[in-house]
Design an enzyme around this catalytic site. Structure first.
Site, PDB file in Angstrom:
ATOM      1  N   GLU A 171       0.902  -1.242   0.025  1.00 44.25           N
ATOM      2  CA  GLU A 171      -0.188  -0.162  -0.132  1.00 44.25           C
ATOM      3  C   GLU A 171       0.718   1.376   0.085  1.00 44.25           C
ATOM      4  OE1 GLU A 171      -2.899  -0.474   3.166  1.00 44.25           O
ATOM      5  OE2 GLU A 171      -4.200  -1.598   1.973  1.00 44.25           O
ATOM      6  N   GLU A 179      -5.234  -8.221  -0.859  1.00 39.43           N
ATOM      7  CA  GLU A 179      -5.992  -8.207   0.324  1.00 39.43           C
ATOM      8  C   GLU A 179      -7.290  -7.783   0.027  1.00 39.43           C
ATOM      9  OE1 GLU A 179      -4.426  -5.549   3.355  1.00 39.43           O
ATOM     10  OE2 GLU A 179      -2.066  -5.755   2.742  1.00 39.43           O
TER      11      GLU A 179
END
Ligand code: BG6
Length: 480
Positions: A186, A379
């Site tokens: 991320e 995810e």
């Protein structure tokens, strides 16, 4: 139609949320070891981790794990064989995990790695191979050496690039049979939680926004250097970027709301733009100019970015939000460290995260249309409180329902032509929450008997979703 025959089904974790053993076998302190239990943080990301110098000092002095749950994790460091066996029982084709930089380089500045750290991950990979499970390795997932944060204010300083490159080189040498790699988890989160993502201690920055964008630039450069290195050292390897997919809809059809959503989505894409297209988007450069952000970016670095783009795009997808030109009338909600308008058409989890399966299809289509590169959902999942019954069962039909809806939308995206390599749920086993350090926010197909205080037997139990996911993998998502 449907998922490709070699579709990689599996699950994802990060070292700092599962391993524990934070000071065992020569491991150094990482930024994750400073994150204290913070159930009231909600999704106010600035409150979510210890982010001032004083808290960092206190954490260094306190060598217990009482207030720092990530230090104890779920003890996967000692139980990885048992856990991998359970993943194999579900039929995992892939397991995404991260390497704790501080197990290999305790301060980040050593010239030689800690052999015990290297041996540990070699053993984990060998164990996965025993069951035919493909490793998907994240080099950096919120766990940089604390020393580099304290000494340099983390990634704001270019010197960290060399330290990271040295770490990555050892990983490619030591785990040379790994095909799939991700550089920074991320990466876009640096501007949301600069401490855990980039080691920036905000009160040490004269200009925090400037430092955040510089840190991001330094991570882009490091990512290109190691992408090049990985391709050279491991022929056939595939390196991906990793984006938090924050899908934003306009709150209404008002052009001002559409514009607000466009701006949010554009900023959300910018890291992937750099890593996939090899250059900063013009609108983002203009944004920097208007906001007085001056990047220290050399010609040589920009060349590196251009020449070493990623092979595939991975992303996390949890929820969507609304944007409006004037947010004052919007009911707000939050999730995954962002705050935005609440969608009246969609439910939320106990933690307030909007559940939006169609948003996953939209995200896949948007990403594929924009980049035309293979995608990997690395995810996706739902944090809830689960109940362990006296007979050892956990009835989590809500989780099954969540995944069923998301897989069904994912399948529609694939049928529409999206090239999807695989899917790793967050997380296959209960772990410590990244944002609040709670254990009670459970994501797994496997229940771990530990509570927020760290009490419990550590025993693993199969939830109902365990058997459901096993069946989905067995029929390659044909029946959900
Ligand atoms: C992602 C992170 O943003 O969200 C994970 O990459 C994290 O590390 C996951 O665990 C869920 O967030 P949380 O705060 O519920 O653990």
């Amino acid at each position: 139609m449907g998922f490709r025959d070699d579709f990689l089904w599996g699950g994802a974790v990060a070292a700092n949320q599962v391993e524990g053993a934070w000071n065992v076998d020569g491991k150094g302190m990482s930024v994750a070891d400073v994150a204290s239990y913070n159930p009231n943080a909600g999704n106010d990301y600035r409150k979510q981790v210890a982010v001032d110098s004083k808290k960092v000092e206190e954490a260094i002095k306190d060598q217990s794990d009482t207030f720092y749950p990530k230090r104890r994790g779920i003890d996967m460091y000692h139980r990885y064989k048992e856990d991998i066996k359970l993943f194999a029982e579900m039929g995992f084709k892939v397991f995404r995990f991260s390497i704790a930089w501080t197990r290999l380089f305790p301060t980040g500045e050593e010239t030689k790695p800690n052999p015990k750290g290297v041996a540990y991950y070699q053993d984990v990979i060998a164990e996965l191979r025993k069951y035919g499970i493909e490793p998907l390795v994240t080099l950096s997932h919120y766990e940089m050496p604390l020393n580099l944060a304290v000494k340099y204010n983390g990634w704001a300083d270019k010197r960290v690039i060399d330290d990271f490159t040295r770490f990555a080189k050892v990983c490619f040498e030591s785990f040379s049979d790994v095909k799939y790699w991700l550089t920074f988890n991320e990466i876009d989160s640096v501007t949301r939680h600069p401490f855990i993502s980039a080691g920036i201690i905000p009160d040490r920055s004269d200009n925090l926004e400037q430092d955040e964008y510089q840190a991001l630039h330094n991570q882009f450069v490091a990512s290109s250097i190691v992408t090049k290195m990985c391709h050279e050292m491991i022929p056939g390897s595939q390196v991906g970027c990793m984006l938090t997919k924050l899908t934003t809809y306009p709150a209404t059809a008002k052009p001002e709301d559409v514009l607000a959503a466009f701006n949010k989505n554009t900023m959300n894409y910018y890291c992937a733009d750099v890593q996939v297209k090899g250059r900063y988007p013009k609108l983002v450069l203009d944004f920097f100019k208007k906001n007085g952000i001056k990047l220290d970016a050399t010609e040589e670095e920009l060349k590196l970015l251009r020449e070493n783009t990623v092979d595939f795009i991975s992303f996390s997808y949890y929820m969507s939000l609304l944007a409006a030109g004037d947010e004052s009338g919007l009911e707000m909600t939050s999730g995954n460290t962002v705050v935005g308008g609440k969608n009246p058409y969609l439910p939320t989890t106990e933690w307030g995260w909007t559940v939006d399966p169609v948003g996953l299809r939209i995200s896949l289509l948007e990403l594929y249309d924009r980049y035309e590169k293979p995608l990997f959902v690395v995810e996706n999942g739902m944090g809830t409180k689960d109940v362990l019954n006296a007979d050892g069962t956990i009835h989590d039909d809500y989780r099954i329902n969540y995944f069923k809806q998301h897989f069904s939308e994912m399948k529609k995206a694939v049928d529409a032509g999206v090239d999807l390599l695989g899917y790793t749920s967050w997380a296959p086993i209960d772990l410590i929450s990244a944002s609040t350090s709670q254990m009670s926010k459970r994501y797994g197909f496997i229940y771990v008997d530990i509570d927020d205080n760290g009490d419990g037997t550590k025993k693993r139990y199969k939830k109902d979703s365990f058997y459901w996911y096993r069946d989905v993998i067995a029929n390659n998502g044909k029946e959900l």
